[in-house]
Design a protein around this motif. Structure first.
Motif, mmCIF file in Angstrom:
data_model
loop_
_atom_site.group_PDB
_atom_site.id
_atom_site.type_symbol
_atom_site.label_atom_id
_atom_site.label_comp_id
_atom_site.label_asym_id
_atom_site.label_seq_id
_atom_site.Cartn_x
_atom_site.Cartn_y
_atom_site.Cartn_z
ATOM 1 N N THR A 1 -15.310 -8.435 44.108
ATOM 2 C CA THR A 1 -16.431 -7.707 44.717
ATOM 3 C C THR A 1 -16.002 -6.317 45.168
ATOM 4 O O THR A 1 -16.672 -5.317 44.907
ATOM 5 C CB THR A 1 -16.959 -8.495 45.948
ATOM 6 N N TYR A 2 -14.855 -6.289 45.844
ATOM 7 C CA TYR A 2 -14.347 -5.024 46.377
ATOM 8 C C TYR A 2 -14.056 -4.040 45.237
ATOM 9 O O TYR A 2 -14.464 -2.869 45.285
ATOM 10 C CB TYR A 2 -13.082 -5.302 47.186
ATOM 11 N N PHE A 3 -13.370 -4.551 44.216
ATOM 12 C CA PHE A 3 -13.007 -3.694 43.080
ATOM 13 C C PHE A 3 -14.261 -3.180 42.370
ATOM 14 O O PHE A 3 -14.353 -1.997 42.025
ATOM 15 C CB PHE A 3 -12.119 -4.485 42.112
ATOM 16 N N ALA A 4 -15.226 -4.064 42.172
ATOM 17 C CA ALA A 4 -16.474 -3.653 41.508
ATOM 18 C C ALA A 4 -17.167 -2.548 42.300
ATOM 19 O O ALA A 4 -17.741 -1.618 41.719
ATOM 20 C CB ALA A 4 -17.396 -4.860 41.343
ATOM 21 N N GLY A 5 -17.092 -2.639 43.626
ATOM 22 C CA GLY A 5 -17.690 -1.598 44.462
ATOM 23 C C GLY A 5 -17.035 -0.248 44.225
ATOM 24 O O GLY A 5 -17.706 0.786 44.136
ATOM 25 N N VAL A 6 -15.712 -0.257 44.081
ATOM 26 C CA VAL A 6 -14.986 0.995 43.819
ATOM 27 C C VAL A 6 -15.367 1.534 42.441
ATOM 28 O O VAL A 6 -15.612 2.740 42.271
ATOM 29 C CB VAL A 6 -13.456 0.763 43.919
ATOM 30 N N VAL A 7 -15.434 0.643 41.461
ATOM 31 C CA VAL A 7 -15.802 1.072 40.099
ATOM 32 C C VAL A 7 -17.203 1.683 40.105
ATOM 33 O O VAL A 7 -17.439 2.727 39.485
ATOM 34 C CB VAL A 7 -15.734 -0.123 39.117
ATOM 35 N N LYS A 8 -18.119 1.065 40.837
ATOM 36 C CA LYS A 8 -19.486 1.591 40.882
ATOM 37 C C LYS A 8 -19.532 2.970 41.532
ATOM 38 O O LYS A 8 -20.233 3.860 41.061
ATOM 39 C CB LYS A 8 -20.390 0.616 41.657
ATOM 40 N N LYS A 9 -18.750 3.153 42.591
ATOM 41 C CA LYS A 9 -18.720 4.463 43.252
ATOM 42 C C LYS A 9 -18.179 5.526 42.304
ATOM 43 O O LYS A 9 -18.702 6.632 42.227
ATOM 44 C CB LYS A 9 -17.829 4.400 44.497
ATOM 45 N N LEU A 10 -17.109 5.181 41.587
ATOM 46 C CA LEU A 10 -16.529 6.142 40.646
ATOM 47 C C LEU A 10 -17.524 6.462 39.528
ATOM 48 O O LEU A 10 -17.669 7.607 39.122
ATOM 49 C CB LEU A 10 -15.228 5.587 40.045
ATOM 50 N N ALA A 11 -18.202 5.418 39.047
ATOM 51 C CA ALA A 11 -19.169 5.624 37.958
ATOM 52 C C ALA A 11 -20.323 6.507 38.444
ATOM 53 O O ALA A 11 -20.794 7.383 37.719
ATOM 54 C CB ALA A 11 -19.698 4.279 37.468
ATOM 55 N N ALA A 12 -20.758 6.304 39.692
ATOM 56 C CA ALA A 12 -21.860 7.105 40.238
ATOM 57 C C ALA A 12 -21.435 8.558 40.398
ATOM 58 O O ALA A 12 -22.201 9.482 40.124
ATOM 59 C CB ALA A 12 -22.311 6.543 41.579
ATOM 60 N N GLY A 13 -20.179 8.751 40.800
ATOM 61 C CA GLY A 13 -19.673 10.114 40.975
ATOM 62 C C GLY A 13 -19.563 10.857 39.659
ATOM 63 O O GLY A 13 -19.718 12.076 39.603
ATOM 64 N N ALA A 14 -19.303 10.109 38.597
ATOM 65 C CA ALA A 14 -19.119 10.736 37.285
ATOM 66 C C ALA A 14 -20.450 11.043 36.619
ATOM 67 O O ALA A 14 -20.518 11.828 35.690
ATOM 68 C CB ALA A 14 -18.300 9.817 36.383
ATOM 69 N N ALA A 15 -21.522 10.387 37.100
ATOM 70 C CA ALA A 15 -22.828 10.546 36.429
ATOM 71 C C ALA A 15 -23.438 11.902 36.726
ATOM 72 O O ALA A 15 -23.149 12.510 37.733
ATOM 73 C CB ALA A 15 -23.771 9.439 36.872
#
Ligand SMILES: Cc1cc2nc3c(=O)[nH]c(=O)nc-3n(C[C@H](O)[C@H](O)[C@H](O)COP(=O)(O)O)c2cc1C
Length: 231
Positions: A217-231
């Protein structure tokens, strides 16, 4: 005349004199996380299943992949290893399709198993192209004993991340159960871990499984934040 809604986040297009025609944008695709593991006796597989559940709960797509076995069947038989589960075998060529990676490995002499290392050695082509640079990665593990190498397995695996330009995502103490002194357990700020026992008879405890799910869960949250920042 066409009126565009600049800056309001909507893609509605209005034509003067005609009713508004909202255009539907495709929903943002779910980040894809590969859970790449090796397990001889099933402890790391159990942890991988929990990590996967955590990733999915956090709204990411999780793909479980086992790395190829390198030991001959007769050796595995002598080791008392059960048959491999029905999980897709990891192919290094597919790794660039994923947005993040969680690697799971049993400890062998204080570090990752040769099977996992062999898989990483097969990623040289990706390394040359920088195909994984900037993507997040984490690790979880299993040892036979306390002090058998939970942290050394994680730390020595960080060299794989560094050379690929992968961003190491440890879990810190984001799950307070890591601090629990009431029972013996694996896991550390470096990642979820379990203690298999000297004869492998101890399966991951509820606490260890909870931390493994939390790592997903924690890792997925980090991945989502990074993906949102890249969008
Ligand atoms: C060759 C070999 C080396 C091992 N080295 C260690 C070790 O350094 N420290 C330790 O605690 N356990 C060690 N173990 C025990 C494994 O870590 C244990 O079997 C594993 O965590 C179980 O995970 P699995 O069921 O997913 O294979 C070793 C086991 C084997 C077969």
């Amino acid at each position: 005349m066409v009126l565009l809604c600049g800056g309001c986040g909507s893609s509605s297009v209005k034509t003067a004199g005609a009713p508004a025609e909202p255009t539907t944008e495709p929903p943002p695709s779910m980040p894809k996380i590969a859970i790449v593991y090796y397990s001889t006796y099933g402890h790391v597989k159990t942890m991988a299943d929990m990590v996967k559940a955590g990733v999915e709960e956090a709204g990411c797509e999780a793909t479980l992949l086992q790395v190829p076995e390198t030991l001959p069947a007769e050796v595995l038989e002598k080791m008392g290893a059960p048959p491999k589960p029905d999980v897709a075998v990891a192919d290094p060529h597919t790794l660039p399709e994923f947005d993040g990676f969680l690697f799971g490995t049993p400890t062998r002499f204080g570090m990752a198993s040769a099977q996992m290392k062999s898989f990483m050695d097969a990623t040289g082509g990706l390394w040359m192209k920088g195909a994984l640079v900037g993507k997040p990665a984490g690790i979880f593990f299993s040892t036979g004993s306390q002090g058998g190498g939970q942290e050394t397995t994680a730390l020595t695996f960080v060299t794989q991340f560094a050379h690929h330009g992968l961003i190491f995502v440890p879990i810190g103490y984001s799950n307070p159960k890591l601090m629990d002194m009431g029972e013996i357990h694996g896991g550390s700020p470096y990642g979820a871990g379990c203690l298999a026992g000297p004869d492998g008879s101890r399966m991951p405890s509820d606490l260890e499984k909870d931390v493994a799910k939390h790592q997903g869960t924690y890792f997925a949250g980090v991945v989502k934040k990074l993906a949102a920042g890249a969008a």
